[in-house]
Scaffold this active site. Structure first.
Site: not given
Ligand code: R5P
Length: 297
Positions: A34-35, A93, A127, A191, A193, A226
């Site tokens: 069942d996993g 994260r 991270h 950068k 996002r 990125t």
């Molecule tokens: C940024 O916050 C991290 O250091 C990485 O640059 C990021 O997680 C890379 O994500 P992706 O490959 O989706 O651009």
């Protein structure tokens, strides 16, 4: 001391056991039809000091569950101390509530690991450093930037330039560290996002990259956007060869194609994530840390 190799990191655990000259504990991990997972220690670990090696890369929920079961069993069977080496620490994260009502996933993982009886946790290039504050047990955030730089040092880079693909403090510290090992210059790109669409914008600036070999250093490659953005800027500015060194090469979906099409010659990851790009081992970093040489940015 004995090493327990979790299913996600068997080769890494083997390497660590050889470098330390200590035995691997025989365990069996399988799935029921069942996993659900089944874990069995094939030898007595009562009174032992154990090191569990299990990286938490995707499928992270399965790797976490395996870790929880192994940790619980080790404690239940009377291990004296249990230290965990999880090079990739999943769920790092969500370190705070970015939007009201969100789960603090990183805090939840910390609570479970502690509650199950871990005495210390070692990880690689977490991270987000806020995650470290969520642990009451000792947590060591080691870096792979040095080992990655040493890999590239053997390539005879020409007038190398190390680039952080975003200008967050941690990203800059990693690039600076790698540059120091390579005796090279370094720089960082800004950068952004978009929180809703996830779209990444990298702002070009003069990197003085013409005719030079460039090394992009990052903690994670997920979608590859990125790194690809940074590589395109370097290529447009006449960089000779562009390499990428990454601690956790998750390389999801189309990321490898996206990165290679941006002009990158080689992607080098570590055995934090088991795939064809794991050309550098995090084993020596952990072994040195156990001996008190903590390599951090
Ligand atoms: C940024 O916050 C991290 O250091 C990485 O640059 C990021 O997680 C890379 O994500 P992706 O490959 O989706 O651009």
């Amino acid at each position: 001391m004995k090493i327990v190799g979790g299913p996600s990191s068997l080769n890494l655990a083997q390497k660590i056991s050889e470098e330390l000259g200590v035995q691997l504990v025989k365990i069996r991990v399988k799935r029921f039809p069942d996993g659900e997972f089944y874990v069995k220690f094939e030898e007595n670990v009562a009174g032992e000091n154990l090191l569990i090696v299990q990286s938490l890369y995707p499928p992270q929920d399965s790797h976490l569950m395996e870790l929880f079961l192994i940790l619980h069993t080790a404690r239940d069977l009377g291990a004296e101390t249990i230290r965990i080496f999880a090079p990739y620490l999943a769920y790092s994260r969500q370190d705070r509530r970015y939007l009201e009502g969100e789960c603090l996933s990183a805090a939840m993982i910390a609570e479970v690991i502690e509650e199950l009886g871990a005495d210390a946790l070692y990880t690689i290039d977490v991270h987000n450093e806020n995650v470290l504050k969520m642990y009451k047990i000792p947590i060591y955030n080691l870096t792979a930037s040095g080992e990655l730089a040493r890999y590239f040092a053997k390539k005879g880079l020409e007038n190398p330039l190390v680039i952080a693909p975003d200008d967050e403090d941690l990203a800059k510290r990693r690039a600076k560290y790698a540059a120091k090992v390579l005796n090279a210059e370094w720089d960082a790109l800004e950068k952004r996002r978009d929180r809703y669409t996830g779209e990444i914008t990298t702002f070009a600036k003069d990197l003085n990259a013409h005719g030079r070999d460039a090394l992009i250093i990052d903690d994670i490659i997920s979608t590859g956007r990125t790194v690809a953005n940074a590589a395109k800027i370097l290529r447009d500015q006449g960089a000779k060869r562009i390499f990428v060194g990454v601690s956790h090469a998750l390389l999801l979906g189309d990321s490898v194609r996206i990165i290679m099409e941006s002009g990158v010659e080689e992607i080098v990851g570590t055995d934090s994530v088991v795939n064809d790009y794991a050309k550098v081992s995090v084993s020596p970093i952990f072994v040195r840390a156990l001996r008190g040489e903590i390599e951090q940015v």
